[in-house]
Design a protein around this motif. Structure first.
Motif, PDB file in Angstrom:
ATOM      1  N   LYS A  29       2.599  -4.289  -1.321  1.00 13.93           N
ATOM      2  CA  LYS A  29       1.602  -4.399  -0.251  1.00 13.93           C
ATOM      3  C   LYS A  29       2.280  -4.629   1.099  1.00 13.93           C
ATOM      4  O   LYS A  29       1.870  -4.072   2.117  1.00 13.93           O
ATOM      5  CB  LYS A  29       0.624  -5.536  -0.545  1.00 13.93           C
ATOM      6  CG  LYS A  29      -0.380  -5.215  -1.612  1.00 13.93           C
ATOM      7  CD  LYS A  29      -1.342  -6.380  -1.820  1.00 13.93           C
ATOM      8  CE  LYS A  29      -2.374  -6.073  -2.880  1.00 13.93           C
ATOM      9  NZ  LYS A  29      -3.312  -7.200  -3.057  1.00 13.93           N
ATOM     10  N   GLN A  30       3.318  -5.441   1.115  1.00 17.50           N
ATOM     11  CA  GLN A  30       4.048  -5.692   2.358  1.00 17.50           C
ATOM     12  C   GLN A  30       4.723  -4.419   2.857  1.00 17.50           C
ATOM     13  O   GLN A  30       4.698  -4.121   4.057  1.00 17.50           O
ATOM     14  CB  GLN A  30       5.093  -6.798   2.147  1.00 17.50           C
ATOM     15  CG  GLN A  30       4.506  -8.175   2.016  1.00 17.50           C
ATOM     16  CD  GLN A  30       5.561  -9.230   1.658  1.00 17.50           C
ATOM     17  OE1 GLN A  30       6.624  -8.903   1.166  1.00 17.50           O
ATOM     18  NE2 GLN A  30       5.224 -10.490   1.911  1.00 17.50           N
ATOM     19  N   GLN A  31       5.311  -3.654   1.955  1.00 17.38           N
ATOM     20  CA  GLN A  31       5.948  -2.400   2.353  1.00 17.38           C
ATOM     21  C   GLN A  31       4.929  -1.410   2.898  1.00 17.38           C
ATOM     22  O   GLN A  31       5.176  -0.731   3.902  1.00 17.38           O
ATOM     23  CB  GLN A  31       6.697  -1.796   1.161  1.00 17.38           C
ATOM     24  CG  GLN A  31       7.933  -2.563   0.768  1.00 17.38           C
ATOM     25  CD  GLN A  31       8.569  -2.027  -0.513  1.00 17.38           C
ATOM     26  OE1 GLN A  31       7.994  -1.187  -1.198  1.00 17.38           O
ATOM     27  NE2 GLN A  31       9.757  -2.522  -0.819  1.00 17.38           N
ATOM     28  N   ILE A  32       3.771  -1.338   2.261  1.00 17.75           N
ATOM     29  CA  ILE A  32       2.715  -0.444   2.745  1.00 17.75           C
ATOM     30  C   ILE A  32       2.247  -0.888   4.126  1.00 17.75           C
ATOM     31  O   ILE A  32       2.043  -0.060   5.030  1.00 17.75           O
ATOM     32  CB  ILE A  32       1.541  -0.396   1.742  1.00 17.75           C
ATOM     33  CG1 ILE A  32       1.966   0.339   0.477  1.00 17.75           C
ATOM     34  CG2 ILE A  32       0.315   0.257   2.362  1.00 17.75           C
ATOM     35  CD1 ILE A  32       0.961   0.242  -0.663  1.00 17.75           C
ATOM     36  N   SER A  33       2.095  -2.181   4.312  1.00 15.70           N
ATOM     37  CA  SER A  33       1.669  -2.709   5.608  1.00 15.70           C
ATOM     38  C   SER A  33       2.693  -2.388   6.694  1.00 15.70           C
ATOM     39  O   SER A  33       2.336  -1.976   7.797  1.00 15.70           O
ATOM     40  CB  SER A  33       1.457  -4.211   5.495  1.00 15.70           C
ATOM     41  OG  SER A  33       1.142  -4.754   6.748  1.00 15.70           O
ATOM     42  N   ILE A  34       3.964  -2.559   6.383  1.00 12.35           N
ATOM     43  CA  ILE A  34       5.030  -2.261   7.353  1.00 12.35           C
ATOM     44  C   ILE A  34       5.023  -0.777   7.700  1.00 12.35           C
ATOM     45  O   ILE A  34       5.148  -0.393   8.870  1.00 12.35           O
ATOM     46  CB  ILE A  34       6.393  -2.708   6.802  1.00 12.35           C
ATOM     47  CG1 ILE A  34       6.469  -4.232   6.767  1.00 12.35           C
ATOM     48  CG2 ILE A  34       7.541  -2.130   7.622  1.00 12.35           C
ATOM     49  CD1 ILE A  34       7.673  -4.771   6.010  1.00 12.35           C
ATOM     50  N   LYS A  35       4.858   0.081   6.702  1.00 11.85           N
ATOM     51  CA  LYS A  35       4.833   1.525   6.952  1.00 11.85           C
ATOM     52  C   LYS A  35       3.617   1.912   7.781  1.00 11.85           C
ATOM     53  O   LYS A  35       3.714   2.762   8.676  1.00 11.85           O
ATOM     54  CB  LYS A  35       4.851   2.290   5.633  1.00 11.85           C
ATOM     55  CG  LYS A  35       6.197   2.238   4.952  1.00 11.85           C
ATOM     56  CD  LYS A  35       6.198   2.983   3.635  1.00 11.85           C
ATOM     57  CE  LYS A  35       7.551   2.851   2.949  1.00 11.85           C
ATOM     58  NZ  LYS A  35       7.592   3.544   1.666  1.00 11.85           N
ATOM     59  N   ASN A  36       2.469   1.282   7.517  1.00  6.72           N
ATOM     60  CA  ASN A  36       1.264   1.568   8.315  1.00  6.72           C
ATOM     61  C   ASN A  36       1.457   1.147   9.771  1.00  6.72           C
ATOM     62  O   ASN A  36       1.036   1.855  10.691  1.00  6.72           O
ATOM     63  CB  ASN A  36       0.050   0.867   7.723  1.00  6.72           C
ATOM     64  CG  ASN A  36      -0.471   1.561   6.484  1.00  6.72           C
ATOM     65  OD1 ASN A  36      -0.196   2.736   6.267  1.00  6.72           O
ATOM     66  ND2 ASN A  36      -1.202   0.833   5.657  1.00  6.72           N
TER      67      ASN A  36
END
Length: 105
Positions: A29-36
């Motif tokens: 979830k953190q990686q997805i948030s950073i990519k977004n």
């Protein structure tokens, strides 16, 4: 008595598996948030660059029109000065460029 030990071991294993899975999900979830966030910033930067390109294009057009008007004014003033018999000062730039570009326009 052995079934209590087996139950406690199974519960401990289940808790360890739950911990590992939840931490893995949290990292995802953190990686997805950073990519977004990076994607959003890239889009904003793209929009900003498009606006700057439009402003620069408008400035270029404005400067081109100003140069064309100045070119006409310079020629007119040179003619008026020559008609009055006054000495024409030498330009610090090539006047050939003015005449060549005005012929093309």
């Amino acid at each position: 008595m052995h079934w209590w030990i087996a139950t406690v071991v199974c519960i401990c294993i289940a808790l360890v598996i739950q911990y590992l899975c939840s931490s893995k999900l949290l990292r995802m979830k953190q990686q997805i948030s950073i990519k977004n966030m990076a994607l959003r910033e890239a889009r904003e930067e793209g929009a900003s660059l498009e606006a700057q390109a439009k402003d620069l294009t408008n400035q270029q057009k404005s400067l081109t029109h100003s140069i064309d008007r100045l070119r006409v004014d310079i020629k007119r003033m040179r003619g008026q000065i020559k008609e009055k018999g006054l000495p024409v000062p030498e330009a610090e730039f090539s006047l050939d460029e003015l005449e060549v570009e005005s012929d093309e326009a």
